[in-house]
Design an enzyme around this catalytic site. Structure first.
Site, PDB file in Angstrom:
ATOM      1  N   SER A  67       0.794  -1.234   0.000  1.00  0.00           N
ATOM      2  CA  SER A  67       0.000   0.000   0.000  1.00  0.00           C
ATOM      3  C   SER A  67       0.824   1.279   0.000  1.00  0.00           C
ATOM      4  O   SER A  67       0.274   2.355  -0.254  1.00  0.00           O
ATOM      5  CB  SER A  67      -0.920   0.034   1.216  1.00  0.00           C
ATOM      6  OG  SER A  67      -2.181  -0.441   0.863  1.00  0.00           O
ATOM      7  N   LYS A  70       0.560   3.412  -2.935  1.00  0.00           N
ATOM      8  CA  LYS A  70      -0.575   4.322  -3.131  1.00  0.00           C
ATOM      9  C   LYS A  70      -0.141   5.796  -3.071  1.00  0.00           C
ATOM     10  O   LYS A  70      -0.779   6.656  -3.671  1.00  0.00           O
ATOM     11  CB  LYS A  70      -1.665   4.044  -2.083  1.00  0.00           C
ATOM     12  CG  LYS A  70      -2.318   2.649  -2.268  1.00  0.00           C
ATOM     13  CD  LYS A  70      -3.275   2.327  -1.148  1.00  0.00           C
ATOM     14  CE  LYS A  70      -4.182   1.150  -1.439  1.00  0.00           C
ATOM     15  NZ  LYS A  70      -3.719  -0.161  -1.033  1.00  0.00           N
ATOM     16  N   TYR A 194      -2.258  -1.900 -10.819  1.00  0.00           N
ATOM     17  CA  TYR A 194      -2.323  -1.794  -9.361  1.00  0.00           C
ATOM     18  C   TYR A 194      -1.501  -2.917  -8.702  1.00  0.00           C
ATOM     19  O   TYR A 194      -0.701  -2.657  -7.793  1.00  0.00           O
ATOM     20  CB  TYR A 194      -3.794  -1.853  -8.919  1.00  0.00           C
ATOM     21  CG  TYR A 194      -3.973  -1.948  -7.424  1.00  0.00           C
ATOM     22  CD1 TYR A 194      -3.824  -0.823  -6.616  1.00  0.00           C
ATOM     23  CD2 TYR A 194      -4.252  -3.163  -6.807  1.00  0.00           C
ATOM     24  CE1 TYR A 194      -3.963  -0.918  -5.239  1.00  0.00           C
ATOM     25  CE2 TYR A 194      -4.397  -3.261  -5.432  1.00  0.00           C
ATOM     26  CZ  TYR A 194      -4.243  -2.145  -4.656  1.00  0.00           C
ATOM     27  OH  TYR A 194      -4.362  -2.231  -3.294  1.00  0.00           O
ATOM     28  N   TYR A 246      -4.412   3.131   7.499  1.00  0.00           N
ATOM     29  CA  TYR A 246      -5.686   2.413   7.438  1.00  0.00           C
ATOM     30  C   TYR A 246      -6.654   2.968   8.491  1.00  0.00           C
ATOM     31  O   TYR A 246      -6.639   4.159   8.778  1.00  0.00           O
ATOM     32  CB  TYR A 246      -5.489   0.900   7.638  1.00  0.00           C
ATOM     33  CG  TYR A 246      -4.417   0.281   6.795  1.00  0.00           C
ATOM     34  CD1 TYR A 246      -4.496   0.312   5.410  1.00  0.00           C
ATOM     35  CD2 TYR A 246      -3.332  -0.351   7.363  1.00  0.00           C
ATOM     36  CE1 TYR A 246      -3.523  -0.288   4.619  1.00  0.00           C
ATOM     37  CE2 TYR A 246      -2.356  -0.951   6.581  1.00  0.00           C
ATOM     38  CZ  TYR A 246      -2.456  -0.902   5.211  1.00  0.00           C
ATOM     39  OH  TYR A 246      -1.495  -1.477   4.440  1.00  0.00           O
ATOM     40  N   VAL A 264       1.036  -3.835   3.691  1.00  0.00           N
ATOM     41  CA  VAL A 264       0.947  -5.153   4.333  1.00  0.00           C
ATOM     42  C   VAL A 264       2.209  -5.994   4.129  1.00  0.00           C
ATOM     43  O   VAL A 264       2.327  -7.071   4.703  1.00  0.00           O
ATOM     44  CB  VAL A 264      -0.309  -5.947   3.887  1.00  0.00           C
ATOM     45  CG1 VAL A 264      -1.578  -5.293   4.372  1.00  0.00           C
ATOM     46  CG2 VAL A 264      -0.327  -6.158   2.384  1.00  0.00           C
TER      47      VAL A 264
HETATM   48  N1  GLU Z   1      -1.644  -5.292  -2.458  1.00  0.00           N
HETATM   49  C1  GLU Z   1      -2.386  -5.218  -1.262  1.00  0.00           C
HETATM   50  C2  GLU Z   1      -3.871  -5.349  -1.533  1.00  0.00           C
HETATM   51  O1  GLU Z   1      -4.345  -4.733  -2.423  1.00  0.00           O
HETATM   52  C3  GLU Z   1      -2.088  -3.924  -0.607  1.00  0.00           C
HETATM   53  C4  GLU Z   1      -2.791  -3.790   0.674  1.00  0.00           C
HETATM   54  C5  GLU Z   1      -2.018  -3.037   1.689  1.00  0.00           C
HETATM   55  O2  GLU Z   1      -0.793  -2.997   1.734  1.00  0.00           O
HETATM   56  O3  GLU Z   1      -2.723  -2.463   2.504  1.00  0.00           O
HETATM   57  O4  GLU Z   1      -4.571  -6.055  -0.879  1.00  0.00           O
END
Ligand code: GLU
Length: 321
Positions: A67, A70, A194, A246, A264
């Site tokens: 994430s 992002k 993504y 989060y 994650v």
């Molecule tokens: N690639 C992970 C997903 O889309 C990223 C989630 C994350 O790091 O929060 O579930």
């Protein structure tokens, strides 16, 4: 910050403190390839704007940024599509829901609440204007981390592409509701971008350099180059502060007070108010999906170096511990 502080000693003490809480977390296994991470790993790196690097523990183990991508994809979308276009598609509000929640798309608003949750990041990915969006993304990551050897982990990418049914569900809902942007022929191509971005590997040191550039309004102080405009950096840092951890972002802001983003894969990058960048890595996650050891390390650094953005810059003993 008090310049007489022994930053290396504080960082080593922070890592020792972080190790004490590793038993509380678990390595992510919903993407099967992530479950292979060494659970006891913990490391951190801190870089000052003069280029001085402080590092301890497993600061040079590569892991997928997940994430944290992002924040980079948001920068690229803002650079190529512009603020108004991107934020006509995605909001700027924190959400108390899980990072991969579908709930709010149906119940509250068809537009994802912010770019730091999966739904928001998938929309942001669709906004990127480039002939080869992943190539542009990789170039940006390499530049912001000052590391030309950064690349994608193919095994994690395939693992996530195969197992990513929830993200697939989110993307199809967004397509159905006409929220996705751009000239994409197939929603699978947006998902592919993504998944690729999530699978790019970095180290805690790479993240510390990135955070340092954000801490210096988009200028890499080691080269003097303005890589990202201050306007874009301000938007990204604000969203990191509000939504970067989060549905733990509020508690983290109280305890740590630094714009941060976790993934994650176990990484967290944190932007300090005095121009320093922090990167940490520890794959054991708490229930909210944040690195349990990594959070502890940054919390320790914030209080012992006086980094909380709403404090007076002096070391503090948090009442929130
Ligand atoms: N690639 C992970 C997903 O889309 C990223 C989630 C994350 O790091 O929060 O579930």
């Amino acid at each position: 910050m008090d310049e007489t502080l022994d930053i290396q000693a504080v960082l080593e003490a922070a890592i020792a403190e972080g190790r004490q809480v590793l038993y509380e977390g678990n390595v992510a296994d919903y993407i099967p390839e992530l479950a292979k991470a060494a659970p006891g790993s913990l490391g951190g790196c801190l870089i000052k704007p003069d280029g001085t690097v402080y590092a301890a523990g497993d600061y040079d183990i590569p892991f997928t940024m997940q994430s944290i991508s992002k924040t980079f994809s948001l920068i690229l979308a803002l650079q190529t599509a512009g603020f108004n276009r991107v934020f006509s598609k995605v909001g700027m509000e924190p959400t108390g829901d899980r990072f991969d929640s579908i709930l709010q798309l149906e119940l509250k608003d068809w537009h994802p609440f912010n770019p730091m949750i999966n739904a928001g990041a998938i929309v942001v990915s669709s906004c990127i204007r480039a002939k080869d969006p992943f190539d542009e993304f990789l170039k940006l990551v390499r530049k912001l981390c000052a590391n030309d050897s950064i690349s994608m982990n193919e095994r994690v990418y395939y693992s996530e592409k195969q197992s990513g049914t929830r993200n697939r569900a989110i993307a199809y809902i967004l397509m159905n509701d006409h929220i996705l942007d751009g000239e994409w022929e197939d929603v699978e191509d947006i998902l592919d971008l993504y998944f690729r971005m999530c699978s790019v590997m970095v180290t805690a040191k790479d993240l510390a350099h990135y955070a340092m550039v954000l801490a210096n309004d988009g200028i890499d102080p080691t080269t003097g180059e303005q890589i990202v405009t201050p306007d874009i950096v301000r938007v990204v840092k604000t969203l990191m502060l509000l939504c970067g951890m989060y549905d733990e972002s509020g508690e983290y802001a109280v305890k740590v007070g630094l714009p941060s983003k976790s993934g994650v894969g176990g990484g967290i990058c944190a932007v300090a108010p005095n121009g320093m960048g922090i990167g940490v890595f520890g794959p054991k996650l708490n229930k909210k999906g944040n690195s349990v050891g990594g959070e502890k390390v940054i919390q320790y650094l914030s209080s012992h170096l006086g980094l909380h953005m709403l404090s007076d810059g002096k070391p503090y003993k948090s009442i929130a511990f």
